[in-house]
Write a protein that holds these residues in place. Structure first.
Motif, PDB file in Angstrom:
ATOM      1  N   VAL A 124       0.825  -1.207   0.000  1.00  0.00           N
ATOM      2  CA  VAL A 124       0.000   0.000   0.000  1.00  0.00           C
ATOM      3  C   VAL A 124       0.857   1.254   0.000  1.00  0.00           C
ATOM      4  O   VAL A 124       2.033   1.215   0.312  1.00  0.00           O
ATOM      5  CB  VAL A 124      -0.946   0.014   1.225  1.00  0.00           C
ATOM      6  CG1 VAL A 124      -1.901  -1.157   1.169  1.00  0.00           C
ATOM      7  CG2 VAL A 124      -0.150  -0.011   2.510  1.00  0.00           C
ATOM      8  N   SER A 125       0.236   2.358  -0.302  1.00  0.00           N
ATOM      9  CA  SER A 125       0.913   3.650  -0.346  1.00  0.00           C
ATOM     10  C   SER A 125       1.399   4.054   1.046  1.00  0.00           C
ATOM     11  O   SER A 125       0.766   3.745   2.045  1.00  0.00           O
ATOM     12  CB  SER A 125      -0.053   4.701  -0.887  1.00  0.00           C
ATOM     13  OG  SER A 125       0.594   5.928  -1.024  1.00  0.00           O
ATOM     14  N   ASN A 131      -1.850  10.120  -2.340  1.00  0.00           N
ATOM     15  CA  ASN A 131      -2.961   9.166  -2.435  1.00  0.00           C
ATOM     16  C   ASN A 131      -3.487   8.992  -3.855  1.00  0.00           C
ATOM     17  O   ASN A 131      -4.502   8.346  -4.054  1.00  0.00           O
ATOM     18  CB  ASN A 131      -4.127   9.544  -1.511  1.00  0.00           C
ATOM     19  CG  ASN A 131      -3.750   9.494  -0.051  1.00  0.00           C
ATOM     20  OD1 ASN A 131      -2.902   8.717   0.352  1.00  0.00           O
ATOM     21  ND2 ASN A 131      -4.385  10.337   0.738  1.00  0.00           N
ATOM     22  N   GLY A 141      -7.830   9.459  -1.411  1.00  0.00           N
ATOM     23  CA  GLY A 141      -7.761   8.489  -0.323  1.00  0.00           C
ATOM     24  C   GLY A 141      -8.959   8.535   0.600  1.00  0.00           C
ATOM     25  O   GLY A 141      -9.114   7.677   1.476  1.00  0.00           O
ATOM     26  N   LYS A 142      -9.798   9.514   0.437  1.00  0.00           N
ATOM     27  CA  LYS A 142     -10.994   9.669   1.285  1.00  0.00           C
ATOM     28  C   LYS A 142     -12.215   9.163   0.533  1.00  0.00           C
ATOM     29  O   LYS A 142     -12.353   9.412  -0.667  1.00  0.00           O
ATOM     30  CB  LYS A 142     -11.210  11.139   1.660  1.00  0.00           C
ATOM     31  CG  LYS A 142     -10.052  11.786   2.366  1.00  0.00           C
ATOM     32  CD  LYS A 142      -9.995  11.371   3.799  1.00  0.00           C
ATOM     33  CE  LYS A 142      -8.878  12.168   4.470  1.00  0.00           C
ATOM     34  NZ  LYS A 142      -8.313  11.583   5.594  1.00  0.00           N
ATOM     35  N   SER A 173      -3.642   7.459  -7.617  1.00  0.00           N
ATOM     36  CA  SER A 173      -3.253   6.184  -8.222  1.00  0.00           C
ATOM     37  C   SER A 173      -2.104   6.357  -9.212  1.00  0.00           C
ATOM     38  O   SER A 173      -1.376   5.403  -9.482  1.00  0.00           O
ATOM     39  CB  SER A 173      -4.454   5.536  -8.910  1.00  0.00           C
ATOM     40  OG  SER A 173      -4.949   6.385  -9.932  1.00  0.00           O
ATOM     41  N   ASP A 206      -9.009  14.719  -2.321  1.00  0.00           N
ATOM     42  CA  ASP A 206      -8.234  13.619  -1.752  1.00  0.00           C
ATOM     43  C   ASP A 206      -8.789  12.276  -2.221  1.00  0.00           C
ATOM     44  O   ASP A 206      -9.853  11.854  -1.788  1.00  0.00           O
ATOM     45  CB  ASP A 206      -8.256  13.686  -0.228  1.00  0.00           C
ATOM     46  CG  ASP A 206      -7.336  12.661   0.421  1.00  0.00           C
ATOM     47  OD1 ASP A 206      -6.859  11.735  -0.281  1.00  0.00           O
ATOM     48  OD2 ASP A 206      -7.094  12.786   1.640  1.00  0.00           O
TER      49      ASP A 206
END
Length: 164
Positions: free
Chosen positions: A44-45, A51, A161-162, A53, A159
């Motif tokens: 994972v990152s 965040n 990632g959210k 891709s 974001d």
């Protein structure tokens, strides 16, 4: 140009004395520019990334989620735009491959981007908003900071990632 490449590698090796997945059992690490370019992200990152891709994060040294020195590589795909965001830690960065476009401010503003070719350095000051982009080529940026790191977007909707 050869001197610039050697200086970049020297800076990378200066910051990287041991590493997680990138080092051998003794903690020693030596990487040529081509080895850096060929390195692939695993898992994972890491904290302190955007965040996105289109951005691979490779932890070279330390752990950006914990207190202490760390070094990460960001491999950013061509034609990637990173909206305004900040990190809680102080970071110094070096462009290892490609041409990076970087600016400071609360919103992405192409007029504030500075063209940073291979060998360029820049800072990411704690809690200072900044943004970046690539154009027709992928870019590799080395970032060294003192964790814990993280990322907060100016506009939370930016974001990836959210959850939306």
């Amino acid at each position: 140009m050869h001197t610039v490449k050697l200086n970049i590698l020297f800076l990378l090796l200066l910051y990287v004395t041991s590493a997680n997945a990138q080092s051998d059992a003794s903690g020693q690490l030596r990487m040529t520019q081509q080895e850096i370019i060929n390195t692939k992200a695993s898992g994972v990152s890491a904290p302190g990334s955007s965040n996105l891709s289109a951005v691979q994060v490779i932890v070279i040294h330390g752990n950006p989620s914990k207190p202490g020195l760390y070094t990460i590589l960001l491999k950013v795909a061509a034609n990637t735009k990173i909206p305004a965001h900040l990190h809680p830690d102080d970071r110094m960065c070096t462009v290892v491959a490609g041409t990076w476009y970087f600016g400071y401010g609360d919103v992405f503003d192409a007029g504030k981007l500075k063209k940073l070719p291979v060998g360029s350095i820049y800072s990411e000051i704690p809690d200072q908003n900044h943004f970046a982009m690539t154009r027709s080529e992928p870019v590799i940026v080395q970032i060294t900071g003192y964790g814990p790191s993280g990322v907060t977007y100016v506009n939370p909707a930016d974001d990836p990632g959210k959850p939306k």
